[in-house]
Design an enzyme around this catalytic site. Sequence first.
Site, short mmCIF file in Angstrom:
data_model
loop_
_atom_site.label_atom_id
_atom_site.label_comp_id
_atom_site.label_asym_id
_atom_site.label_seq_id
_atom_site.Cartn_x
_atom_site.Cartn_y
_atom_site.Cartn_z
N HIS A 1 -8.86 10.76 -0.16
CA HIS A 1 -8.11 9.51 -0.20
C HIS A 1 -6.84 9.69 0.64
O HIS A 1 -6.09 8.74 0.88
CB HIS A 1 -7.75 9.14 -1.65
CG HIS A 1 -7.21 7.75 -1.79
ND1 HIS A 1 -5.87 7.48 -1.94
CD2 HIS A 1 -7.83 6.54 -1.79
CE1 HIS A 1 -5.69 6.18 -2.04
NE2 HIS A 1 -6.85 5.58 -1.94
N HIS B 1 0.81 -1.22 0.00
CA HIS B 1 0.00 0.00 0.00
C HIS B 1 0.84 1.27 0.00
O HIS B 1 0.31 2.38 -0.14
CB HIS B 1 -0.93 -0.03 1.23
CG HIS B 1 -2.17 0.76 1.06
ND1 HIS B 1 -2.54 1.78 1.90
CD2 HIS B 1 -3.15 0.69 0.13
CE1 HIS B 1 -3.69 2.30 1.51
NE2 HIS B 1 -4.09 1.66 0.43
#
Length: 545
Positions: free
Chosen positions: A490, A259
């Site tokens: 985000h 990630h």
Amino acid sequence: MLQEGAHGKWTVSSSDESAEENSDSEKPSTSLVLNAARSRTSGPQYPCSDARKAAHKRKASPLKFSDKKVSTEIPLAEKQRTSQEGLGWCLSSSDEEPEDQEKHAYKEMVKEEKCDVPEEHTLNLCKAEELSENQKAEECDETSSEAQDTWDMLNGGNPFRFFLTKVRGIEQSYNSGALHIKDILSPLFGTLISSAQFNYCIDVGWLVKQYPQEFRKKPLLIVHGEKRESKAELLAQARPYENISFCQAKLDIAFGTHHTKMMLLLYEEGLRVVIHTSNLIAEDWHQKTQGIWLSPLYPRLPQGSTGSAGESATNFKSDIISYLMAYNSPTLQEWIDLIQEHDLSETRVYLLGSTPGRYQGSDKEKWGHLRLRKLLKEHASSIPAQESWPVVGQFSSIGSMGADGSKWLCSEFQESLVAAGSSVTTLLKCDIPIHLIYPTVNNVRQSLEGYPAGGSLPYSIQTAQKQLWLHSYFHKWSAEISGRSHAMPHIKTYMRPSPDFKKIAWFLVTSANLSKAAWGALEKNGTQLMIRSYELGVLFLPSAY
């Protein structure tokens, strides 16, 4: 699909299953990948979560209602509602923190396709001005080329080197001081020799176009966590580009993801590190709120310098080398050597990473929330006695927290977040407020992207129903000062402000969402920390400035 629950109505994406029930951890099944290859409308042409695929598909082929029915409604996009009262919290398939291992993602997606979509969804998705992927890329080009002296902005007036990304569709004044990926890769920042891109979701063709024409054939290393069909799909994207090579991050613990979002940029003039929150796809740089930390230009050290030369007061150089070494990949050794050869002493942030593994002893404090705890204890100022400085967390995805707060959030994780200085405060940990910021259904519905923005806000209904206690901590998204209330976040940020919000003890921007997979969870009576995923962020502390 709308579902009624104890906390009102919940919006569920077309993939209402989290990675907790899918051993492929947010990657589509083989049949889904094959279907995606047959038609552009079935999903984006790059590996990504089922939630994003569902949002993409609904944008490309929305259900259409009759003209008669639509004419009786005011289009949602034209309603200027000031009320922000949400119907609940926006849910979709989770991209993290699995517990169960049932494999029925494909069956659930097919079932969902047969269901009716609420009229509000369709009206929003049928907006005439909906952007195609190509239009997005073109408009991002315009955003990047606007008259603004990015170089001056970068080198003056922003000592923290923290930036937001540019957002299309907001007042231009709010984009002053913001960056697009094309700005970051601009020749103004240096004459590129080679680069490395660490990320989760990658559109190779789009990424190449973000580099200036003169840099597009420079060596580019892509560090990813794709496996099986998704890996083959990623490699296939890069076939036309001889300059692109890959490094696959090892994910040996189930349901982990790569990630981390970082760029390493080697110039003729030096080296730069960029740590940010955006995937390498057009949508993430278009109408979302994202964060970037952009390092100074690090000059090359004189030949013959010792190994400890060029270290910063924050130990950033040794920490980023340790992070890269954790990949245990010969491919990254070249970049480790390059970092060793440069002077990173001007860095004023602390690196905070997560790498997959089970850690004991002193290794426990190298990664995840225990790393944050250690840094705050050693470098953060003590909070004044009797003052209840809250902890604020803001993120785009939520994992499983357990049956109640004592299982993780209000125990080991909160203990790390409230660590500060060496003096003992009279406040108990339970007296320190926790505020968690996550968009509501109304936030998403009224956003610049409309309901498709929910594809980037994964929180499965299955997980949510197991932890209804968590929702009392939630606060809706609002960003009026930066003009981004309608640009869905985000970005992931965590901070410790004063009660009146006029001071701040520390601030963290990171890729890590609110999950045990990202931050780690203690095992074996607290003697072991288990982390599933790769994450990376930077911590800002007043003492470093």
